[in-house]
Enzyme design. Structure first.
Site, mmCIF file in Angstrom:
data_model
loop_
_atom_site.group_PDB
_atom_site.id
_atom_site.type_symbol
_atom_site.label_atom_id
_atom_site.label_comp_id
_atom_site.label_asym_id
_atom_site.label_seq_id
_atom_site.Cartn_x
_atom_site.Cartn_y
_atom_site.Cartn_z
ATOM 1 N N CYS A 1 0.833 -1.207 0.000
ATOM 2 C CA CYS A 1 0.000 0.000 0.000
ATOM 3 C C CYS A 1 0.869 1.258 0.000
ATOM 4 C CB CYS A 1 -0.913 0.016 1.227
ATOM 5 S SG CYS A 1 -2.282 -1.165 1.185
ATOM 6 N N CYS B 1 -7.165 -7.639 -3.127
ATOM 7 C CA CYS B 1 -7.374 -7.318 -1.711
ATOM 8 C C CYS B 1 -8.820 -6.987 -1.385
ATOM 9 C CB CYS B 1 -6.477 -6.152 -1.306
ATOM 10 S SG CYS B 1 -4.714 -6.477 -1.526
ATOM 11 N N CYS C 1 -5.301 1.365 4.614
ATOM 12 C CA CYS C 1 -4.143 1.306 3.725
ATOM 13 C C CYS C 1 -3.068 2.310 4.109
ATOM 14 C CB CYS C 1 -4.575 1.548 2.284
ATOM 15 S SG CYS C 1 -5.307 3.170 2.017
#
Length: 273
Positions: free
Chosen positions: A122, A207, A232
């Site tokens: 991320c 994800c 994230c």
């Protein structure tokens, strides 16, 4: 400048309570004395804000973080949105060298192996590009809502992002998902067809999974991790830096992720495996 923006953020936060989303956006444009950036993830909330901004021709720059792992439906919606409103949504991509290093270190889907690997992914694909997207901006607009998750209930309409030195505004903070759905349907706002398949919060394809009955809205994001603070990093106070997981000495060929598995153990399977 930081003091004046922090004071302005507090003033706007108080004023927003009695305004419509369009009035909130208009007030931001009138009061913030620097460029304003709206970072859209192309979800239904962000599509409503995009509709308001583009329809009112507000001088707000729209940008999206193209991680390289988005759903095909998200790219189609991106194109359809630009075509409908005749405006560009600018792309922010990961830095090529950082992305190559990440994948070579932890593998193409290394984020399944350990939380720090997912956060590193991320960081490279989203957090660092966000920093560049907001460079020079005085205001940052997001589609955060109070009822999206427990982590977001304590947020506010408008706050001061000290790490980035700008005003962060959430014009739909007090709107429910159902209210936004009705608005989008009534106004003909293009939305991601994945929403109808129970993907309520849509991020990167590996994800994100569809929700099961009764699950909260963001339960489909990074579902293999513990239930605490699954974010994230875009909306968590930090110094803006992310450390990438490094290779274990002696493992130069990127097999660090496999060191996390017990003999015979396999990593979690993705939602589309």
């Amino acid at each position: 400048m930081s003091d004046s923006r922090e004071t302005l953020a507090a003033e706007l936060d108080k004023a927003f309570a009695d305004l419509t989303p369009l009035e909130r956006l208009t007030m931001l444009v009138e009061r913030v004395d620097a460029p304003i950036v709206f970072t859209t993830s192309l979800g239904i909330e962000d599509q409503m804000l995009t509709h308001l901004i583009f329809s009112a021709r507000l001088p707000i720059v729209l940008k999206t973080l193209d991680t390289g792992r988005l759903f095909p439906e998200s790219y189609t919606l991106w194109r359809e949105t630009e075509e409908k409103y005749g405006r560009r949504i600018k792309a922010m991509y990961p830095q090529a060298q950082a992305l190559e290093d990440l994948v070579n270190d932890q593998g193409i889907d290394g984020f399944y192996y350990a939380p720090e690997f997912r956060k590193a992914c991320c960081g490279v694909r989203k957090v660092e590009p966000l920093g560049r997207a907001l460079g020079g901006a005085g205001g940052w607009i997001t589609g955060l809502r109070r009822d999206q998750s427990a982590n977001r209930e304590g947020m506010e309409f408008v706050g001061y992002d000290a790490a980035r030195g700008l005003i962060k505004a959430n014009p739909l903070f007090d709107w429910t998902r159902e209210e936004i759905r009705v608005f989008a349907e009534t106004e003909g706002v293009p939305v991601n067809p994945l929403h109808a398949r129970n993907y309520l919060s849509i991020g990167c394809a590996p994800c994100t999974r569809a929700l099961q009955p009764g699950e909260p809205e963001r339960a489909g994001r990074w579902w293999w991790e513990e239930e605490t603070m699954r974010e994230c990093g875009l909306h968590i106070d930090a110094d803006g830096t992310v450390s990438r997981a490094r290779l274990i000495p002696g493992h130069e060929h990127g097999d660090v992720a496999f060191e996390r598995l017990a003999p015979g153990e396999t990593p979690p399977k993705g939602p589309h495996s």
